[in-house]
Scaffold this motif. Sequence first.
Motif, PDB file in Angstrom:
ATOM      1  N   UNK A   1       0.804  -1.232   0.000  1.00 23.72           N
ATOM      2  CA  UNK A   1       0.000   0.000   0.000  1.00 23.72           C
ATOM      3  C   UNK A   1       0.832   1.275   0.000  1.00 23.72           C
ATOM      4  N   UNK A   2       2.133   1.148   0.010  1.00 21.62           N
ATOM      5  CA  UNK A   2       2.985   2.339   0.027  1.00 21.62           C
ATOM      6  C   UNK A   2       3.888   2.313  -1.199  1.00 21.62           C
ATOM      7  N   UNK A   3       4.813   3.267  -1.266  1.00 15.32           N
ATOM      8  CA  UNK A   3       5.645   3.388  -2.460  1.00 15.32           C
ATOM      9  C   UNK A   3       6.803   2.421  -2.489  1.00 15.32           C
ATOM     10  N   UNK A   4       7.794   2.779  -3.291  1.00 10.36           N
ATOM     11  CA  UNK A   4       8.971   1.929  -3.457  1.00 10.36           C
ATOM     12  C   UNK A   4      10.019   2.267  -2.404  1.00 10.36           C
ATOM     13  N   UNK A   5      11.043   1.435  -2.345  1.00 11.93           N
ATOM     14  CA  UNK A   5      12.088   1.589  -1.330  1.00 11.93           C
ATOM     15  C   UNK A   5      13.450   1.969  -1.897  1.00 11.93           C
ATOM     16  N   UNK A   6      13.815   1.400  -3.053  1.00  9.20           N
ATOM     17  CA  UNK A   6      15.176   1.560  -3.550  1.00  9.20           C
ATOM     18  C   UNK A   6      15.209   1.792  -5.060  1.00  9.20           C
ATOM     19  N   UNK A   7      16.209   2.550  -5.484  1.00 10.77           N
ATOM     20  CA  UNK A   7      16.584   2.656  -6.883  1.00 10.77           C
ATOM     21  C   UNK A   7      17.799   1.766  -7.109  1.00 10.77           C
ATOM     22  N   UNK A   8      17.840   1.125  -8.276  1.00 16.24           N
ATOM     23  CA  UNK A   8      18.883   0.147  -8.573  1.00 16.24           C
ATOM     24  C   UNK A   8      19.788   0.675  -9.676  1.00 16.24           C
ATOM     25  N   UNK A   9      21.081   0.747  -9.405  1.00 15.66           N
ATOM     26  CA  UNK A   9      22.063   1.145 -10.402  1.00 15.66           C
ATOM     27  C   UNK A   9      22.309  -0.015 -11.370  1.00 15.66           C
ATOM     28  N   UNK A  10      22.913   0.243 -12.527  1.00 16.05           N
ATOM     29  CA  UNK A  10      23.178  -0.840 -13.485  1.00 16.05           C
ATOM     30  C   UNK A  10      23.969  -2.003 -12.910  1.00 16.05           C
ATOM     31  N   UNK A  11      24.824  -1.745 -11.914  1.00 14.51           N
ATOM     32  CA  UNK A  11      25.601  -2.840 -11.316  1.00 14.51           C
ATOM     33  C   UNK A  11      24.886  -3.489 -10.140  1.00 14.51           C
ATOM     34  N   UNK A  12      23.634  -3.061  -9.874  1.00 12.23           N
ATOM     35  CA  UNK A  12      22.864  -3.647  -8.780  1.00 12.23           C
ATOM     36  C   UNK A  12      22.971  -2.920  -7.463  1.00 12.23           C
ATOM     37  N   UNK A  13      23.818  -1.894  -7.370  1.00  6.03           N
ATOM     38  CA  UNK A  13      23.943  -1.126  -6.133  1.00  6.03           C
ATOM     39  C   UNK A  13      22.656  -0.340  -5.878  1.00  6.03           C
ATOM     40  N   UNK A  14      22.327  -0.166  -4.602  1.00  2.15           N
ATOM     41  CA  UNK A  14      21.058   0.453  -4.230  1.00  2.15           C
ATOM     42  C   UNK A  14      21.252   1.802  -3.568  1.00  2.15           C
ATOM     43  N   UNK A  15      20.274   2.691  -3.823  1.00  2.71           N
ATOM     44  CA  UNK A  15      20.098   3.927  -3.074  1.00  2.71           C
ATOM     45  C   UNK A  15      18.625   4.032  -2.715  1.00  2.71           C
ATOM     46  N   UNK A  16      18.297   4.862  -1.760  1.00  5.73           N
ATOM     47  CA  UNK A  16      16.907   5.057  -1.359  1.00  5.73           C
ATOM     48  C   UNK A  16      16.119   5.703  -2.504  1.00  5.73           C
ATOM     49  N   UNK A  17      14.926   5.186  -2.761  1.00  3.77           N
ATOM     50  CA  UNK A  17      14.101   5.725  -3.844  1.00  3.77           C
ATOM     51  C   UNK A  17      13.212   6.876  -3.397  1.00  3.77           C
ATOM     52  N   UNK A  18      12.954   6.960  -2.080  1.00  7.69           N
ATOM     53  CA  UNK A  18      12.048   7.969  -1.530  1.00  7.69           C
ATOM     54  C   UNK A  18      10.682   7.922  -2.216  1.00  7.69           C
ATOM     55  N   UNK A  19      10.232   6.681  -2.512  1.00  8.23           N
ATOM     56  CA  UNK A  19       8.918   6.479  -3.094  1.00  8.23           C
ATOM     57  C   UNK A  19       8.844   6.633  -4.596  1.00  8.23           C
ATOM     58  N   UNK A  20       9.937   6.911  -5.263  1.00  9.04           N
ATOM     59  CA  UNK A  20       9.950   7.059  -6.724  1.00  9.04           C
ATOM     60  C   UNK A  20       9.324   5.830  -7.374  1.00  9.04           C
ATOM     61  N   UNK A  21       8.273   6.005  -8.224  1.00  7.87           N
ATOM     62  CA  UNK A  21       7.635   4.843  -8.848  1.00  7.87           C
ATOM     63  C   UNK A  21       8.562   4.038  -9.754  1.00  7.87           C
ATOM     64  N   UNK A  22       9.687   4.609 -10.133  1.00 11.12           N
ATOM     65  CA  UNK A  22      10.661   3.857 -10.922  1.00 11.12           C
ATOM     66  C   UNK A  22      11.481   2.904 -10.063  1.00 11.12           C
ATOM     67  N   UNK A  23      11.329   3.004  -8.746  1.00  7.56           N
ATOM     68  CA  UNK A  23      12.102   2.160  -7.844  1.00  7.56           C
ATOM     69  C   UNK A  23      11.468   0.803  -7.620  1.00  7.56           C
ATOM     70  N   UNK A  24      12.071   0.035  -6.731  1.00  8.06           N
ATOM     71  CA  UNK A  24      11.614  -1.305  -6.399  1.00  8.06           C
ATOM     72  C   UNK A  24      11.338  -1.411  -4.903  1.00  8.06           C
ATOM     73  N   UNK A  25      10.580  -2.437  -4.533  1.00  4.33           N
ATOM     74  CA  UNK A  25      10.177  -2.690  -3.152  1.00  4.33           C
ATOM     75  C   UNK A  25      11.114  -3.736  -2.548  1.00  4.33           C
TER      76      UNK A  25
END
Length: 258
Positions: A153-177
């Motif tokens: 029921x909430x947004x996403x958690x992380x954005x994924x770099x091409x090498x798989x490294x993660x940063x916080x997505x701050x709910x960005x719909x392009x991110x993943x859960x």
Amino acid sequence: MKPPTMTPKTAMVLAAGLGKRMRPITDTMPKPLVKIAGKTLLDWGLDSLEAAGVARAVVNVHYLSEQIVAHVAHRRAPKIVISDEREALLESAGGIVKALPLLGNEPFYIINADTFWIDKGEPSLERLALAWDAARMDILLMLTDLDSATGHCVGTDFLVAPDGALTRSKGDPAGLIYAGAAIIHPRIFKDAPTGSHSLNVYFDKAIAAGRLFGMKMHGRWITVGTPDAIPAAEAAVAGALASASARKSVPIFGKHDA
């Protein structure tokens, strides 16, 4: 895909939560024992660990703990070890820190006992082990997208770099859960406090060091937050299992076949 350099044989199952949003069901039952499609949430996770070859699962308990202890008492695989948190609820990271003597010095799986998934193709935990690289990673998270999630029921958690490294997505719909499963190296808990605190502290610590990575699962991820979410969860299980069965029954033709 490269051969796994390390397949965890131990897991931490986080099962100590209060499940307040699942009331009134959880007035008399801990949330991990709520059944979806005839199987407890806890057993959905333990069955995935068993299929991945995990030999030992440490299950932490707090609320209505005697019910969970009794439920797992006769389980043969994985072998269950109870981490008793009845005196104080320690949250996700605090529970792991308390259980570290039971988990050992090698990387281990962690899974949440109140979410689960239906794999499409190769099992997600096996893929997680294949993707694990201790030289680059302290934590490797299993992730899913919004379209593959039921009950979220909430947004996403992380954005994924091409090498798989993660940063916080701050709910960005392009991110993943974050899909409630991971491989984690116990070294990240060096000098950790013993009280109640969240895994998010260690996610952020790993991000700062460039050592938090993610792998997108294939399949349907299911979380059940409230009683009225149960029918949607059961429908999602039925749909995912029917789809898997249909894929297995479809003949594979060569390029010259009709």
